[in-house]
Design a protein around this motif. Sequence first.
Motif, PDB file in Angstrom:
ATOM      1  N   ASN A   7     -25.242  -7.464 -89.533  1.00 33.06           N
ATOM      2  CA  ASN A   7     -25.946  -8.695 -89.178  1.00 33.06           C
ATOM      3  C   ASN A   7     -25.078  -9.951 -89.272  1.00 33.06           C
ATOM      4  N   PRO A   8     -24.409 -10.249 -90.365  1.00 28.70           N
ATOM      5  CA  PRO A   8     -23.686 -11.529 -90.392  1.00 28.70           C
ATOM      6  C   PRO A   8     -22.400 -11.524 -89.572  1.00 28.70           C
ATOM      7  N   TRP A   9     -21.584 -10.491 -89.674  1.00 32.88           N
ATOM      8  CA  TRP A   9     -20.266 -10.553 -89.053  1.00 32.88           C
ATOM      9  C   TRP A   9     -20.289 -10.205 -87.578  1.00 32.88           C
ATOM     10  N   PHE A  10     -21.233  -9.402 -87.123  1.00 33.38           N
ATOM     11  CA  PHE A  10     -21.262  -9.044 -85.707  1.00 33.38           C
ATOM     12  C   PHE A  10     -21.622 -10.254 -84.846  1.00 33.38           C
ATOM     13  N   TYR A  11     -22.548 -11.067 -85.297  1.00 36.28           N
ATOM     14  CA  TYR A  11     -22.925 -12.272 -84.559  1.00 36.28           C
ATOM     15  C   TYR A  11     -21.754 -13.259 -84.504  1.00 36.28           C
ATOM     16  N   ILE A  12     -21.043 -13.410 -85.595  1.00 36.68           N
ATOM     17  CA  ILE A  12     -19.889 -14.319 -85.628  1.00 36.68           C
ATOM     18  C   ILE A  12     -18.792 -13.803 -84.704  1.00 36.68           C
TER      19      ILE A  12
END
Length: 55
Positions: A7-12
């Motif tokens: 969730n956090p790193w894939f969007y970034i």
Amino acid sequence: MPQLNPNPWFYIMLMSWLTFSLIIQPKLLSFTSANPPSNKTSTTTRTLPWTWPWT
């Protein structure tokens, strides 16, 4: 393990990739080269070997 949660790193990563490919890359490709390549053949001068004093 938090690194397995996308969730956090894939969007970034996705936003960074889209920013690069849609905004930064066209700006970089629009620059013209200061020294464009030419079709002229370059002339090379043949240098003589150094004569060493002890040979």
